[in-house]
Design a protein around this motif. Structure first.
Motif, PDB file in Angstrom:
ATOM      1  N   PRO A 190     -26.536  -3.187  -4.783  1.00 49.81           N
ATOM      2  CA  PRO A 190     -26.582  -2.830  -6.215  1.00 49.81           C
ATOM      3  C   PRO A 190     -25.176  -2.539  -6.731  1.00 49.81           C
ATOM      4  O   PRO A 190     -24.296  -2.127  -5.979  1.00 49.81           O
ATOM      5  N   LEU A 191     -24.986  -2.786  -8.003  1.00 54.05           N
ATOM      6  CA  LEU A 191     -23.710  -2.466  -8.641  1.00 54.05           C
ATOM      7  C   LEU A 191     -23.694  -0.987  -9.014  1.00 54.05           C
ATOM      8  O   LEU A 191     -24.671  -0.478  -9.563  1.00 54.05           O
ATOM      9  N   THR A 192     -22.596  -0.322  -8.740  1.00 61.80           N
ATOM     10  CA  THR A 192     -22.447   1.044  -9.226  1.00 61.80           C
ATOM     11  C   THR A 192     -22.270   0.981 -10.742  1.00 61.80           C
ATOM     12  O   THR A 192     -21.944  -0.085 -11.295  1.00 61.80           O
ATOM     13  N   ALA A 193     -22.441   2.087 -11.398  1.00 64.84           N
ATOM     14  CA  ALA A 193     -22.264   2.122 -12.856  1.00 64.84           C
ATOM     15  C   ALA A 193     -20.837   1.729 -13.221  1.00 64.84           C
ATOM     16  O   ALA A 193     -20.617   0.982 -14.183  1.00 64.84           O
ATOM     17  N   GLU A 194     -19.862   2.210 -12.438  1.00 58.90           N
ATOM     18  CA  GLU A 194     -18.458   1.868 -12.707  1.00 58.90           C
ATOM     19  C   GLU A 194     -18.212   0.375 -12.537  1.00 58.90           C
ATOM     20  O   GLU A 194     -17.550  -0.250 -13.365  1.00 58.90           O
ATOM     21  N   ALA A 195     -18.740  -0.197 -11.452  1.00 63.89           N
ATOM     22  CA  ALA A 195     -18.534  -1.626 -11.199  1.00 63.89           C
ATOM     23  C   ALA A 195     -19.220  -2.465 -12.273  1.00 63.89           C
ATOM     24  O   ALA A 195     -18.672  -3.470 -12.730  1.00 63.89           O
ATOM     25  N   ALA A 196     -20.409  -2.057 -12.684  1.00 59.13           N
ATOM     26  CA  ALA A 196     -21.131  -2.800 -13.724  1.00 59.13           C
ATOM     27  C   ALA A 196     -20.356  -2.774 -15.040  1.00 59.13           C
ATOM     28  O   ALA A 196     -20.250  -3.801 -15.729  1.00 59.13           O
ATOM     29  N   GLU A 197     -19.788  -1.623 -15.369  1.00 64.45           N
ATOM     30  CA  GLU A 197     -19.001  -1.502 -16.598  1.00 64.45           C
ATOM     31  C   GLU A 197     -17.730  -2.354 -16.519  1.00 64.45           C
ATOM     32  O   GLU A 197     -17.379  -3.058 -17.460  1.00 64.45           O
ATOM     33  N   ARG A 198     -17.054  -2.285 -15.369  1.00 64.26           N
ATOM     34  CA  ARG A 198     -15.822  -3.073 -15.168  1.00 64.26           C
ATOM     35  C   ARG A 198     -16.140  -4.576 -15.221  1.00 64.26           C
ATOM     36  O   ARG A 198     -15.408  -5.352 -15.817  1.00 64.26           O
ATOM     37  N   PHE A 199     -17.279  -4.967 -14.624  1.00 65.65           N
ATOM     38  CA  PHE A 199     -17.680  -6.375 -14.622  1.00 65.65           C
ATOM     39  C   PHE A 199     -18.007  -6.845 -16.031  1.00 65.65           C
ATOM     40  O   PHE A 199     -17.565  -7.919 -16.455  1.00 65.65           O
ATOM     41  N   ALA A 200     -18.745  -6.058 -16.782  1.00 64.91           N
ATOM     42  CA  ALA A 200     -19.100  -6.429 -18.157  1.00 64.91           C
ATOM     43  C   ALA A 200     -17.843  -6.609 -19.010  1.00 64.91           C
ATOM     44  O   ALA A 200     -17.731  -7.581 -19.778  1.00 64.91           O
ATOM     45  N   ALA A 201     -16.884  -5.692 -18.866  1.00 66.53           N
ATOM     46  CA  ALA A 201     -15.639  -5.796 -19.631  1.00 66.53           C
ATOM     47  C   ALA A 201     -14.850  -7.036 -19.207  1.00 66.53           C
ATOM     48  O   ALA A 201     -14.278  -7.738 -20.053  1.00 66.53           O
ATOM     49  N   ALA A 202     -14.820  -7.326 -17.913  1.00 67.51           N
ATOM     50  CA  ALA A 202     -14.086  -8.487 -17.406  1.00 67.51           C
ATOM     51  C   ALA A 202     -14.714  -9.785 -17.898  1.00 67.51           C
ATOM     52  O   ALA A 202     -14.008 -10.715 -18.320  1.00 67.51           O
ATOM     53  N   VAL A 203     -16.029  -9.858 -17.881  1.00 69.87           N
ATOM     54  CA  VAL A 203     -16.723 -11.069 -18.353  1.00 69.87           C
ATOM     55  C   VAL A 203     -16.496 -11.251 -19.846  1.00 69.87           C
ATOM     56  O   VAL A 203     -16.245 -12.372 -20.313  1.00 69.87           O
ATOM     57  N   ALA A 204     -16.538 -10.172 -20.608  1.00 69.87           N
ATOM     58  CA  ALA A 204     -16.286 -10.267 -22.056  1.00 69.87           C
ATOM     59  C   ALA A 204     -14.868 -10.765 -22.315  1.00 69.87           C
ATOM     60  O   ALA A 204     -14.650 -11.622 -23.186  1.00 69.87           O
ATOM     61  N   ALA A 205     -13.910 -10.258 -21.552  1.00 70.88           N
ATOM     62  CA  ALA A 205     -12.521 -10.713 -21.724  1.00 70.88           C
ATOM     63  C   ALA A 205     -12.390 -12.189 -21.363  1.00 70.88           C
ATOM     64  O   ALA A 205     -11.703 -12.946 -22.059  1.00 70.88           O
ATOM     65  N   ARG A 206     -13.049 -12.621 -20.304  1.00 70.10           N
ATOM     66  CA  ARG A 206     -12.963 -14.032 -19.903  1.00 70.10           C
ATOM     67  C   ARG A 206     -13.652 -14.923 -20.927  1.00 70.10           C
ATOM     68  O   ARG A 206     -13.157 -16.017 -21.246  1.00 70.10           O
ATOM     69  N   ALA A 207     -14.781 -14.478 -21.455  1.00 64.92           N
ATOM     70  CA  ALA A 207     -15.490 -15.256 -22.489  1.00 64.92           C
ATOM     71  C   ALA A 207     -14.616 -15.411 -23.727  1.00 64.92           C
ATOM     72  O   ALA A 207     -14.705 -16.411 -24.443  1.00 64.92           O
ATOM     73  N   ALA A 208     -13.715 -14.436 -23.947  1.00 63.42           N
ATOM     74  CA  ALA A 208     -12.774 -14.493 -25.070  1.00 63.42           C
ATOM     75  C   ALA A 208     -11.505 -15.259 -24.695  1.00 63.42           C
ATOM     76  O   ALA A 208     -10.521 -15.241 -25.429  1.00 63.42           O
ATOM     77  N   ARG A 209     -11.517 -15.914 -23.527  1.00 64.77           N
ATOM     78  CA  ARG A 209     -10.451 -16.811 -23.050  1.00 64.77           C
ATOM     79  C   ARG A 209      -9.238 -16.120 -22.435  1.00 64.77           C
ATOM     80  O   ARG A 209      -8.191 -16.734 -22.272  1.00 64.77           O
ATOM     81  N   GLN A 210      -9.352 -14.841 -22.084  1.00 63.38           N
ATOM     82  CA  GLN A 210      -8.255 -14.208 -21.353  1.00 63.38           C
ATOM     83  C   GLN A 210      -8.277 -14.766 -19.926  1.00 63.38           C
ATOM     84  O   GLN A 210      -9.340 -14.866 -19.313  1.00 63.38           O
ATOM     85  N   PRO A 211      -7.137 -15.171 -19.385  1.00 64.71           N
ATOM     86  CA  PRO A 211      -7.107 -15.722 -18.028  1.00 64.71           C
ATOM     87  C   PRO A 211      -7.589 -14.708 -16.981  1.00 64.71           C
ATOM     88  O   PRO A 211      -7.344 -13.505 -17.105  1.00 64.71           O
ATOM     89  N   VAL A 212      -8.262 -15.204 -15.967  1.00 69.43           N
ATOM     90  CA  VAL A 212      -8.795 -14.353 -14.903  1.00 69.43           C
ATOM     91  C   VAL A 212      -7.678 -13.520 -14.270  1.00 69.43           C
ATOM     92  O   VAL A 212      -7.854 -12.328 -14.003  1.00 69.43           O
ATOM     93  N   ALA A 213      -6.524 -14.123 -14.030  1.00 69.89           N
ATOM     94  CA  ALA A 213      -5.426 -13.394 -13.391  1.00 69.89           C
ATOM     95  C   ALA A 213      -4.960 -12.218 -14.239  1.00 69.89           C
ATOM     96  O   ALA A 213      -4.585 -11.171 -13.701  1.00 69.89           O
ATOM     97  N   GLN A 214      -4.986 -12.348 -15.554  1.00 70.35           N
ATOM     98  CA  GLN A 214      -4.616 -11.219 -16.407  1.00 70.35           C
ATOM     99  C   GLN A 214      -5.682 -10.134 -16.349  1.00 70.35           C
ATOM    100  O   GLN A 214      -5.372  -8.952 -16.405  1.00 70.35           O
ATOM    101  N   ILE A 215      -6.922 -10.527 -16.224  1.00 70.59           N
ATOM    102  CA  ILE A 215      -8.017  -9.550 -16.150  1.00 70.59           C
ATOM    103  C   ILE A 215      -7.952  -8.780 -14.835  1.00 70.59           C
ATOM    104  O   ILE A 215      -8.058  -7.556 -14.815  1.00 70.59           O
ATOM    105  N   THR A 216      -7.762  -9.508 -13.741  1.00 66.88           N
ATOM    106  CA  THR A 216      -7.746  -8.860 -12.418  1.00 66.88           C
ATOM    107  C   THR A 216      -6.379  -8.260 -12.101  1.00 66.88           C
ATOM    108  O   THR A 216      -6.265  -7.410 -11.221  1.00 66.88           O
ATOM    109  N   GLY A 217      -5.341  -8.735 -12.801  1.00 70.90           N
ATOM    110  CA  GLY A 217      -4.000  -8.207 -12.587  1.00 70.90           C
ATOM    111  C   GLY A 217      -3.236  -8.867 -11.458  1.00 70.90           C
ATOM    112  O   GLY A 217      -2.147  -8.415 -11.117  1.00 70.90           O
ATOM    113  N   ALA A 218      -3.786  -9.930 -10.887  1.00 69.87           N
ATOM    114  CA  ALA A 218      -3.099 -10.555  -9.753  1.00 69.87           C
ATOM    115  C   ALA A 218      -3.442 -12.036  -9.638  1.00 69.87           C
ATOM    116  O   ALA A 218      -4.492 -12.484 -10.090  1.00 69.87           O
TER     117      ALA A 218
END
Length: 157
Positions: free
Chosen positions: A47-75
């Protein structure tokens, strides 16, 4: 369960027109869960922790808005080195790795990297040619700070 979150993220990224929705969703879920992407399959049933679920939702929203994965993950891994990537830098591209390969076919002992960004090109070249020296230039101080950080992690001051 993380599998359901992954499927929903793939669907959202596909609907947003992202070129590799499955691969991007997997990398973002691994990032959100704090695991290596190669180990994601092992933890998909967890199961996803609440923190991981929140971080994942924000990351997916950023990617859907065309932010590169490397900028989202930082590496990003680039030519055998791990680079920090931020919104102040471009995401080093696979085509740039071909540029590094082409440069390595030539002899050189000095490098000038204009618009260095993350420092990807010069750091990959210095890693391959330890006797070379180089100079980087970038107009944005924030990008230079990222390049300096990447260089320091590799032992280049």
């Amino acid at each position: 369960m993380s599998q359901g979150a992954l499927r929903a993220a793939m669907a959202r990224l596909r609907a947003a027109g992202v070129a590799d929705p499955a691969g991007d969703a997997r990398r973002l879920l691994a990032f959100a869960m704090g695991v290596d992407p190669g180990r994601l399959t092992v933890v998909l049933g967890d199961p996803l922790t609440a923190e991981a679920a929140e971080r994942f939702a924000a990351a997916v929203a950023a990617r859907a808005a065309r932010q590169p994965v490397a900028q989202i993950t930082g590496a990003r891994d680039f030519h055998g080195i791990r680079l920090r990537v931020t919104r102040d830098t471009l995401d080093p591209r696979p085509e740039t790795e071909r540029l590094v390969e082409a440069a390595l076919e030539r002899r050189f002992d000095r490098i000038l990297d204009l618009g260095t960004g993350t420092g990807a090109i010069i750091l990959a070249l210095l890693a391959a040619r330890g006797d070379a020296t180089g100079l980087v230039v970038h107009l944005l101080q924030a990008a230079l700070a990222v390049a300096r950080e990447n260089a320091a992690r590799m032992g280049h001051g």
